[in-house]
Design a protein around this motif. Structure first.
Motif, PDB file in Angstrom:
ATOM      1  N   VAL A  99      80.844   6.531 164.119  1.00 35.14           N
ATOM      2  CA  VAL A  99      81.358   5.622 163.091  1.00 35.14           C
ATOM      3  C   VAL A  99      82.798   5.275 163.463  1.00 35.14           C
ATOM      4  CG1 VAL A  99      81.905   5.326 160.653  1.00 35.14           C
ATOM      5  CG2 VAL A  99      79.881   6.654 161.323  1.00 35.14           C
ATOM      6  N   TYR A 100      83.080   3.977 163.551  1.00 41.25           N
ATOM      7  CA  TYR A 100      84.437   3.534 163.909  1.00 41.25           C
ATOM      8  C   TYR A 100      85.225   3.342 162.623  1.00 41.25           C
ATOM      9  CZ  TYR A 100      82.431   3.020 168.515  1.00 41.25           C
ATOM     10  OH  TYR A 100      81.815   3.284 169.709  1.00 41.25           O
ATOM     11  N   PHE A 101      85.819   4.437 162.161  1.00 37.08           N
ATOM     12  CA  PHE A 101      86.447   4.481 160.846  1.00 37.08           C
ATOM     13  C   PHE A 101      87.612   3.509 160.713  1.00 37.08           C
ATOM     14  CE2 PHE A 101      84.497   8.694 161.284  1.00 37.08           C
ATOM     15  CZ  PHE A 101      83.816   8.799 160.085  1.00 37.08           C
ATOM     16  N   LEU A 102      88.338   3.263 161.790  1.00 36.08           N
ATOM     17  CA  LEU A 102      89.549   2.439 161.722  1.00 36.08           C
ATOM     18  C   LEU A 102      89.332   1.023 162.241  1.00 36.08           C
ATOM     19  CD1 LEU A 102      92.255   5.043 162.804  1.00 36.08           C
ATOM     20  CD2 LEU A 102      91.427   4.479 160.512  1.00 36.08           C
ATOM     21  N   SER A 103      88.077   0.659 162.507  1.00 36.32           N
ATOM     22  CA  SER A 103      87.771  -0.698 162.957  1.00 36.32           C
ATOM     23  C   SER A 103      87.098  -1.530 161.868  1.00 36.32           C
ATOM     24  CB  SER A 103      86.863  -0.661 164.188  1.00 36.32           C
ATOM     25  OG  SER A 103      87.512   0.002 165.256  1.00 36.32           O
ATOM     26  N   SER A 104      86.515  -0.882 160.895  1.00 35.96           N
ATOM     27  CA  SER A 104      85.849  -1.551 159.781  1.00 35.96           C
ATOM     28  C   SER A 104      86.751  -1.528 158.555  1.00 35.96           C
ATOM     29  CB  SER A 104      84.519  -0.861 159.461  1.00 35.96           C
ATOM     30  OG  SER A 104      84.021  -1.248 158.205  1.00 35.96           O
ATOM     31  N   SER A 105      86.900  -2.673 157.897  1.00 38.66           N
ATOM     32  CA  SER A 105      87.763  -2.743 156.711  1.00 38.66           C
ATOM     33  C   SER A 105      87.309  -1.774 155.633  1.00 38.66           C
ATOM     34  CB  SER A 105      87.775  -4.171 156.165  1.00 38.66           C
ATOM     35  OG  SER A 105      88.343  -5.065 157.096  1.00 38.66           O
ATOM     36  N   ASN A 106      86.000  -1.754 155.362  1.00 37.92           N
ATOM     37  CA  ASN A 106      85.491  -0.889 154.296  1.00 37.92           C
ATOM     38  C   ASN A 106      85.713   0.585 154.615  1.00 37.92           C
ATOM     39  OD1 ASN A 106      84.610  -3.081 152.771  1.00 37.92           O
ATOM     40  ND2 ASN A 106      82.577  -3.080 153.703  1.00 37.92           N
ATOM     41  N   TRP A 107      85.436   0.971 155.865  1.00 31.50           N
ATOM     42  CA  TRP A 107      85.635   2.360 156.243  1.00 31.50           C
ATOM     43  C   TRP A 107      87.118   2.732 156.210  1.00 31.50           C
ATOM     44  CZ3 TRP A 107      82.798   6.384 156.037  1.00 31.50           C
ATOM     45  CH2 TRP A 107      81.425   6.321 156.265  1.00 31.50           C
ATOM     46  N   THR A 108      87.974   1.837 156.647  1.00 29.32           N
ATOM     47  CA  THR A 108      89.414   2.143 156.657  1.00 29.32           C
ATOM     48  C   THR A 108      89.939   2.296 155.239  1.00 29.32           C
ATOM     49  OG1 THR A 108      89.634   0.836 158.690  1.00 29.32           O
ATOM     50  CG2 THR A 108      91.657   1.427 157.532  1.00 29.32           C
TER      51      THR A 108
ATOM     52  N   ALA B 151      88.200   3.215 152.671  1.00 31.38           N
ATOM     53  CA  ALA B 151      87.659   4.486 152.172  1.00 31.38           C
ATOM     54  C   ALA B 151      88.465   5.670 152.698  1.00 31.38           C
ATOM     55  CB  ALA B 151      86.191   4.619 152.576  1.00 31.38           C
ATOM     56  N   MET B 152      88.835   5.633 153.982  1.00 35.40           N
ATOM     57  CA  MET B 152      89.586   6.747 154.560  1.00 35.40           C
ATOM     58  C   MET B 152      91.001   6.821 153.996  1.00 35.40           C
ATOM     59  SD  MET B 152      87.400   8.278 156.287  1.00 35.40           S
ATOM     60  CE  MET B 152      88.569   9.571 156.701  1.00 35.40           C
ATOM     61  N   VAL B 153      91.632   5.677 153.757  1.00 28.62           N
ATOM     62  CA  VAL B 153      92.966   5.682 153.141  1.00 28.62           C
ATOM     63  C   VAL B 153      92.902   6.337 151.765  1.00 28.62           C
ATOM     64  CG1 VAL B 153      94.728   4.190 152.120  1.00 28.62           C
ATOM     65  CG2 VAL B 153      93.904   3.727 154.418  1.00 28.62           C
ATOM     66  N   ILE B 154      91.878   6.006 150.990  1.00 29.76           N
ATOM     67  CA  ILE B 154      91.730   6.587 149.648  1.00 29.76           C
ATOM     68  C   ILE B 154      91.440   8.079 149.731  1.00 29.76           C
ATOM     69  CG2 ILE B 154      90.264   6.588 147.584  1.00 29.76           C
ATOM     70  CD1 ILE B 154      89.943   3.552 148.012  1.00 29.76           C
ATOM     71  N   ILE B 155      90.544   8.473 150.635  1.00 26.13           N
ATOM     72  CA  ILE B 155      90.202   9.895 150.779  1.00 26.13           C
ATOM     73  C   ILE B 155      91.429  10.710 151.176  1.00 26.13           C
ATOM     74  CG2 ILE B 155      88.915  11.534 152.215  1.00 26.13           C
ATOM     75  CD1 ILE B 155      86.637   9.433 152.264  1.00 26.13           C
TER      76      ILE B 155
ATOM     77  N   LEU C 218     100.783   4.674 158.391  1.00 25.49           N
ATOM     78  CA  LEU C 218     100.599   5.624 159.488  1.00 25.49           C
ATOM     79  C   LEU C 218      99.149   5.708 159.936  1.00 25.49           C
ATOM     80  CD1 LEU C 218     102.904   8.562 158.311  1.00 25.49           C
ATOM     81  CD2 LEU C 218     103.360   6.892 160.102  1.00 25.49           C
ATOM     82  N   LEU C 219      98.209   5.455 159.023  1.00 19.77           N
ATOM     83  CA  LEU C 219      96.802   5.537 159.404  1.00 19.77           C
ATOM     84  C   LEU C 219      96.338   4.285 160.126  1.00 19.77           C
ATOM     85  CD1 LEU C 219      94.298   7.404 159.162  1.00 19.77           C
ATOM     86  CD2 LEU C 219      93.628   6.011 157.198  1.00 19.77           C
ATOM     87  N   ALA C 220      96.701   3.099 159.607  1.00 22.77           N
ATOM     88  CA  ALA C 220      96.140   1.861 160.176  1.00 22.77           C
ATOM     89  C   ALA C 220      97.118   0.700 160.203  1.00 22.77           C
ATOM     90  CB  ALA C 220      94.889   1.458 159.380  1.00 22.77           C
ATOM     91  N   GLN C 221      98.414   0.941 159.945  1.00 21.66           N
ATOM     92  CA  GLN C 221      99.418  -0.127 159.908  1.00 21.66           C
ATOM     93  C   GLN C 221      99.003  -1.272 158.961  1.00 21.66           C
ATOM     94  OE1 GLN C 221      98.503   1.128 163.293  1.00 21.66           O
ATOM     95  NE2 GLN C 221     100.011   2.609 162.589  1.00 21.66           N
TER      96      GLN C 221
END
Length: 279
Positions: free
Chosen positions: A136-145, A147-151, A223-226
């Protein structure tokens, strides 16, 4: 005499807080850059800001980010606080371990998370592949990114909520629960009619504080995804940073900051007024 004792603190607050805020407010009415002072342009910056689609996107994400974080960290913090009220082996160690996300510096924590989800060779993807899944490309998909920022924000925020709610729970008179048991109340009824009203005041304050901290959170999305991908995780603070340092427009950056301040003040006023009316 009292005024003399307060005078050093007042002077410090004026120098550290008051003067920068007044100067920043003035900058929001100018067209200056980082290298030169600007001219007064009135409300032009605010007009440009309200017509900028990136501002409305940042506003929507900031509100969504704040709501998701408050719900997540409050639910997790309250659940763990209720658990830690019970006596079980290793409770002290458990409390210390739960504080680690709050103690670890944000730079270290977020960069560590980024290392674990960065690409198909990252730790999380290695675990997924080990169990037969696809990377899973967590930092390439808007939805996944998003979700990860919130988590990650919930992971960093819940210890503060946990400690505060645990302290509030320990102030509740135990005789109230005993009376509820005598009246035949279930555990859920005791929680609903004894615990919730007793911690409602501190809960409102905690949620307001968490709103401010989340809306003003620069570390996690940057810091996670600029703020990416495609500005998907760009909140109001990141937008103000981009205006000021990437686009070299101090006036617009200051305007974003003071619009953010105004929004937070409105939220505070509405919530506190509803709380007073409820009481």
């Amino acid at each position: 005499m009292t005024l003399l004792l307060l005078l050093p603190s007042l002077i410090l607050m004026i120098v550290v807080i008051g003067y920068p805020m007044i100067q920043g407010f003035w900058y929001s009415f100018t067209n200056g850059s980082l290298l030169k002072a600007g001219k007064f342009v009135g409300l032009r910056n605010y007009g440009k800001l309200l017509s900028d689609p990136s501002f409305w996107h940042a506003l929507r994400f900031s509100l969504y980010f704040a709501i998701a974080n408050i719900i997540g960290c409050y639910s997790l913090g309250l659940g763990l606080a209720l658990l830690l009220q019970k006596d079980f082996p290793g409770r002290g160690l458990f409390r210390v371990l739960l504080l680690l996300p709050w103690i670890v510096p944000s730079l270290v924590a977020i960069v560590s998370w980024r290392w674990m989800i960065n690409d198909d060779k990252a730790l999380f993807n290695q675990i997924i592949v080990f169990f037969g899944g696809d990377p899973v490309y967590f930092l390439s998909s808007s939805n996944w990114t998003i979700a990860m920022v919130i988590i990650i924000k919930i992971w960093r925020s819940f210890p503060f909520m946990l400690l505060s709610l645990l302290a509030a729970l320990q102030t509740i008179d135990r005789t109230l629960y005993e009376a509820a048991d005598i009246d035949g109340a279930t555990k859920w009824q005791s929680f609903r009619h004894v615990t919730v009203p007793a911690i409602s005041g501190i809960s409102v304050v905690l949620c307001l504080l968490m709103t401010v901290w989340t809306v003003n959170d620069f570390d996690t999305p940057w810091l996670l995804a600029q703020g990416g991908p495609a500005n998907a995780t760009e909140n109001l603070v990141v937008l103000a940073y981009r205006y000021t340092f990437a686009r070299n427009d101090v006036g617009m950056g200051a305007a974003v900051s003071f619009v953010t301040l105004a929004i937070l003040m409105v939220i505070f006023a509405v919530v506190l007024r509803l709380q007073r009316e409820k009481r």
